[in-house]
Design a protein around this motif. Sequence first.
Motif, PDB file in Angstrom:
ATOM      1  N   ARG A  44       0.855  -1.175   0.000  1.00 52.36           N
ATOM      2  CA  ARG A  44       0.000   0.000   0.000  1.00 52.36           C
ATOM      3  C   ARG A  44       0.896   1.232   0.000  1.00 52.36           C
ATOM      4  NH1 ARG A  44      -5.164  -1.436   2.406  1.00 52.36           N
ATOM      5  NH2 ARG A  44      -5.720  -3.395   1.378  1.00 52.36           N
ATOM      6  N   HIS A  49       0.052  -3.576   4.264  1.00 52.52           N
ATOM      7  CA  HIS A  49      -1.275  -3.698   4.868  1.00 52.52           C
ATOM      8  C   HIS A  49      -1.187  -4.626   6.082  1.00 52.52           C
ATOM      9  CE1 HIS A  49      -5.625  -5.079   4.740  1.00 52.52           C
ATOM     10  NE2 HIS A  49      -5.632  -3.806   5.088  1.00 52.52           N
ATOM     11  N   ASP A  53      -8.577  -7.288   4.648  1.00 54.43           N
ATOM     12  CA  ASP A  53      -9.757  -6.481   4.343  1.00 54.43           C
ATOM     13  C   ASP A  53     -10.842  -7.443   3.889  1.00 54.43           C
ATOM     14  OD1 ASP A  53      -8.698  -4.068   5.015  1.00 54.43           O
ATOM     15  OD2 ASP A  53      -8.226  -3.450   2.965  1.00 54.43           O
ATOM     16  N   HIS A 154     -15.979  -2.085   4.122  1.00 49.27           N
ATOM     17  CA  HIS A 154     -15.318  -3.373   4.376  1.00 49.27           C
ATOM     18  C   HIS A 154     -14.944  -3.437   5.845  1.00 49.27           C
ATOM     19  CE1 HIS A 154     -11.656  -0.877   4.083  1.00 49.27           C
ATOM     20  NE2 HIS A 154     -11.008  -1.847   4.716  1.00 49.27           N
ATOM     21  N   HIS A 156     -11.779  -4.159   8.252  1.00 50.00           N
ATOM     22  CA  HIS A 156     -10.340  -4.388   8.372  1.00 50.00           C
ATOM     23  C   HIS A 156     -10.139  -5.182   9.659  1.00 50.00           C
ATOM     24  CE1 HIS A 156      -5.977  -3.335   8.308  1.00 50.00           C
ATOM     25  NE2 HIS A 156      -6.143  -3.390   9.627  1.00 50.00           N
TER      26      HIS A 156
HETATM   27 ZN   LIG Z   1      -7.396  -2.785   5.733  1.00 52.79          ZN
END
Ligand SMILES: [Zn+2]
Length: 561
Positions: A44, A49, A53, A154, A156
């Motif tokens: 990212r 990350h 996700d 979403h 995480h």
């Molecule tokens: Zn995430």
Amino acid sequence: MKFILSLLLFCSLLLNAQNNYPQDYFANPLEGTLVLAGTFAELRSNHFHSGLDIKTKQRIGLKVNASASGFVSRIKIAHYGYGKALYITHPNGYTTVYAHLSKLSPEIEAYIKKKQYEAESYEIELFPTPEELPVTQGELVAYSGNTGSSGGPHLHFEIRNKDEHPINPMLFGIDILDTKAPVVQSLYVYPLDSTSFVNKKNKKQKVRLVPLKNGDFVTEKIDAIGNIGFGIKTIDRQDLAGNSNGVYNIQTVINGLRNFEIDFKEFSFDETKHINALIDYEHFKTKRERIQRLYRQDNQLSLYKSVSNNGILTIKDSTNSVYKIRVSDYKNNSTWITVNIKGTKKTITEPKEKKITPYFIKADQVTNLKQDKITVDFYKDTFYNDFYLDFEVKNDTLLLHDDTVPTQKSFNISFDVSQYNDADKSKLFIARLLGYKDYPAYSTTKRKGDILSTTTKYLGKYALATDSVPPTIKADNFKNKQWLSNFRYLKVKISDDLSGISNYRATINGKFILMEYEYKTNTLTYDFNDGDFTDTNNNLKVIVTDNVGNSSTFEALFYRK
Ligand SMILES: [Zn+2]
């Protein structure tokens, strides 16, 4: 040769199958089959990350359940980053993290609201004691959302160990259907010094990939001499969604010997910024593609495993080498690339285009630059590598190279504004000029007497800019003097043209009310269920201030019974 490769494959399989992480301890945080929009450690902007996700059917409000029993150890509510985030610490020492939530369970929500009203702030960070908010596995703790720096609804989800290192949740048995091998998008080769050549050139080149029937690749033959390294652009897709996610492991082999390995299992938040030394940062900045280098530059990422000669290949004259790259996902689906390299001295020296400037930066030294009213201070190890820096000052504009050179630390830029009169001075801020049109983006500006300074991670263009226009505030779902008896929410739109919103405060009849700020929709929202207003006539007042201190006040009357 074949034996060594199978042995290598076998060892990796063994490594994947056996790990020291508790299995069947953590349950899925969402009901139903998990589908991923992002994998652990995928690449990212400025970070790896740190979790999974999990897709939420493009919706907010899905039930989020405690992955295991424990207690709520931390709650952080922020405009950016994780938005509304919940941390649960478990008796085995691990902590699970749930982020971008729309709201928490009623019990936790009541706990937070009380503290937010006490602090008179939407943004808050709390560390409840183990007795305050215990949870059992599977208990509803929150609802999924899209708060904070999230590009769509979403959940995480993270698992961290006692040292706060995020660990790939799949290692704990969080299972994702994946039968597809990683996708190799492109391969590059880099001559690594001035006496190294690939195909007679002293510059980075794309290597043509030839697909084989089984999904693997060979490449065109490469002529080379000296120190070279490879870089790969690769992603993985799981079965139930088309999202481009990260791979789990990349290994390389030169003439049957292990050469380089990168393994996305665990990292620390301290090292996550070194992603900019793993990828070809200049390529990323100019082409928006992330090429992962399969050799180590001068950075200490713990994700590197069993690296020999830093993954660099030293190609000698009249040799034939076979270089293999294996890219794998967590389920051990793999894609191989085979590169044949011929060592050949028949090199042609191309003129080297290395730009020389008067400002040679030695990465391991402090550098202070000053011209006219502008000062730049680089610290030791601001950069990964030595290079010739472009540095130019024109009036109130600083040309500081360009952002294709990565930094591993922030540095300081300051402007002396003593030549401005006091009224103008107070409206000035330091802007980073972006894009072809030099859009002035606010760079957090500190004032000390006549010196404005900013701490930044990016080279590029900077200038002084003026913001004299206060923020705008507009009613969103109501009108002045309206009856709002049946309204659950009160919404106001706020925005600022240049320096951006710094803070806001809202009251009804002089009493603080909690308004939730969603920067993505420029909306402030108040929930009437929070308050106990009994008056018929009510006065709403909202004050919004921008980053240089311009402020606006909005007032409206509404009626309720
Ligand atoms: Zn995430």
